[in-house]
Motif scaffolding. Structure first.
Motif, PDB file in Angstrom:
ATOM      1  N   THR A  83     -17.128 -17.322   5.068  1.00 33.03           N
ATOM      2  CA  THR A  83     -16.434 -18.588   5.252  1.00 33.03           C
ATOM      3  C   THR A  83     -15.184 -18.615   4.384  1.00 33.03           C
ATOM      4  O   THR A  83     -14.969 -17.722   3.556  1.00 33.03           O
ATOM      5  N   CYS A  84     -14.405 -19.655   4.559  1.00 32.56           N
ATOM      6  CA  CYS A  84     -13.269 -19.907   3.674  1.00 32.56           C
ATOM      7  C   CYS A  84     -13.208 -21.410   3.431  1.00 32.56           C
ATOM      8  O   CYS A  84     -13.974 -22.171   4.022  1.00 32.56           O
ATOM      9  N   VAL A  89     -10.844 -21.361  11.806  1.00 38.19           N
ATOM     10  CA  VAL A  89      -9.593 -20.629  11.997  1.00 38.19           C
ATOM     11  C   VAL A  89      -9.902 -19.448  12.900  1.00 38.19           C
ATOM     12  O   VAL A  89     -10.835 -18.690  12.642  1.00 38.19           O
ATOM     13  N   THR A 103      -5.086 -14.141   3.461  1.00 42.27           N
ATOM     14  CA  THR A 103      -6.439 -13.781   3.021  1.00 42.27           C
ATOM     15  C   THR A 103      -7.418 -13.884   4.187  1.00 42.27           C
ATOM     16  O   THR A 103      -8.266 -13.001   4.376  1.00 42.27           O
ATOM     17  N   ILE A 104      -7.289 -14.924   4.977  1.00 42.72           N
ATOM     18  CA  ILE A 104      -8.163 -15.111   6.143  1.00 42.72           C
ATOM     19  C   ILE A 104      -7.951 -13.963   7.130  1.00 42.72           C
ATOM     20  O   ILE A 104      -8.908 -13.365   7.621  1.00 42.72           O
ATOM     21  N   LEU A 139     -13.158 -17.673  11.672  1.00 41.14           N
ATOM     22  CA  LEU A 139     -13.759 -17.881  10.361  1.00 41.14           C
ATOM     23  C   LEU A 139     -13.990 -19.376  10.145  1.00 41.14           C
ATOM     24  O   LEU A 139     -13.045 -20.173  10.207  1.00 41.14           O
ATOM     25  N   THR A 143      -7.742 -21.876   1.433  1.00 38.03           N
ATOM     26  CA  THR A 143      -7.575 -20.422   1.543  1.00 38.03           C
ATOM     27  C   THR A 143      -6.313 -20.134   2.348  1.00 38.03           C
ATOM     28  O   THR A 143      -6.068 -20.767   3.379  1.00 38.03           O
ATOM     29  N   ALA A 155      -5.410 -22.687   5.343  1.00 33.98           N
ATOM     30  CA  ALA A 155      -6.343 -22.876   6.459  1.00 33.98           C
ATOM     31  C   ALA A 155      -6.236 -24.294   7.012  1.00 33.98           C
ATOM     32  O   ALA A 155      -6.256 -24.496   8.231  1.00 33.98           O
ATOM     33  N   ALA A 165      -3.677 -18.115   4.797  1.00 29.98           N
ATOM     34  CA  ALA A 165      -3.849 -17.444   6.087  1.00 29.98           C
ATOM     35  C   ALA A 165      -3.842 -15.924   5.957  1.00 29.98           C
ATOM     36  O   ALA A 165      -4.519 -15.230   6.719  1.00 29.98           O
ATOM     37  N   VAL A 167     -14.434 -22.856   8.292  1.00 26.48           N
ATOM     38  CA  VAL A 167     -13.869 -23.467   7.094  1.00 26.48           C
ATOM     39  C   VAL A 167     -14.864 -24.513   6.614  1.00 26.48           C
ATOM     40  O   VAL A 167     -15.270 -25.385   7.392  1.00 26.48           O
ATOM     41  N   MET A 221     -10.727 -11.308   8.342  1.00 21.91           N
ATOM     42  CA  MET A 221     -11.091 -11.242   9.757  1.00 21.91           C
ATOM     43  C   MET A 221     -10.880  -9.832  10.323  1.00 21.91           C
ATOM     44  O   MET A 221     -11.718  -9.346  11.083  1.00 21.91           O
TER      45      MET A 221
END
Length: 144
Positions: free
Chosen positions: A28-29, A63, A37-38, A50, A33, A83, A35, A52, A42
């Motif tokens: 999760t984020c 996201v 890093t996301i 992912l 967080t 996010a 984008a 949130v 991913m």
């Protein structure tokens, strides 16, 4: 881990529930967080979306690859985009007690590929179309 992998005896696929099909090992984020890093998470984990979550573990958004691609197309700096700026708020979610047929229909009717699974507002898993197919095939193998 897919919970369906724990099934070792005959099972009518029509009796399977989302709680049995979902994956409960979650990444999760938070809304804060970035984008980049996301996107890294991913792509490394081969996820298409992912969840949130808030500090209490409640689902607040989702996201997806689409969201990240849209930010990229717009020329936004993914390191500076949070996010909360790109996520879908109040995403469609499944309940643990939904049947295989109900969730399969939801996937087909709403053109989604994965759904967060919630108990109340708490995120407890994620179920993808392939989890439904995998569960059906596994249960069918024992059932036939």
């Amino acid at each position: 881990m897919r919970r369906i992998d724990l099934i070792t005896q005959a099972c009518d696929p029509k009796t399977l529930t989302v709680g049995q099909l979902m994956q409960d090992a979650l990444f999760t984020c938070t809304a804060r967080t970035d984008a980049l890093t996301i996107g890294r998470l991913m792509t490394k984990q081969n996820f298409g979306g992912l969840p949130v979550v808030a500090e209490d573990g409640s689902l607040v958004g989702l996201v997806t690859e689409y969201d990240l691609l849209q930010a990229m197309i717009e020329g936004r700096d993914l390191h500076k985009v949070l996010a909360s700026e790109i996520m879908t708020t109040q995403p469609l979610a499944a309940q643990e007690n939904m049947t295989l047929e109900e969730v399969a229909n939801l996937f087909q009717d709403r053109y989604v590929t994965r759904l967060p699974v919630v108990r109340g507002k708490q995120l407890v898993g994620i179920v993808a179309r392939r989890d439904v197919l995998h569960g059906y095939m596994k249960a069918s193998a024992y059932w036939s």
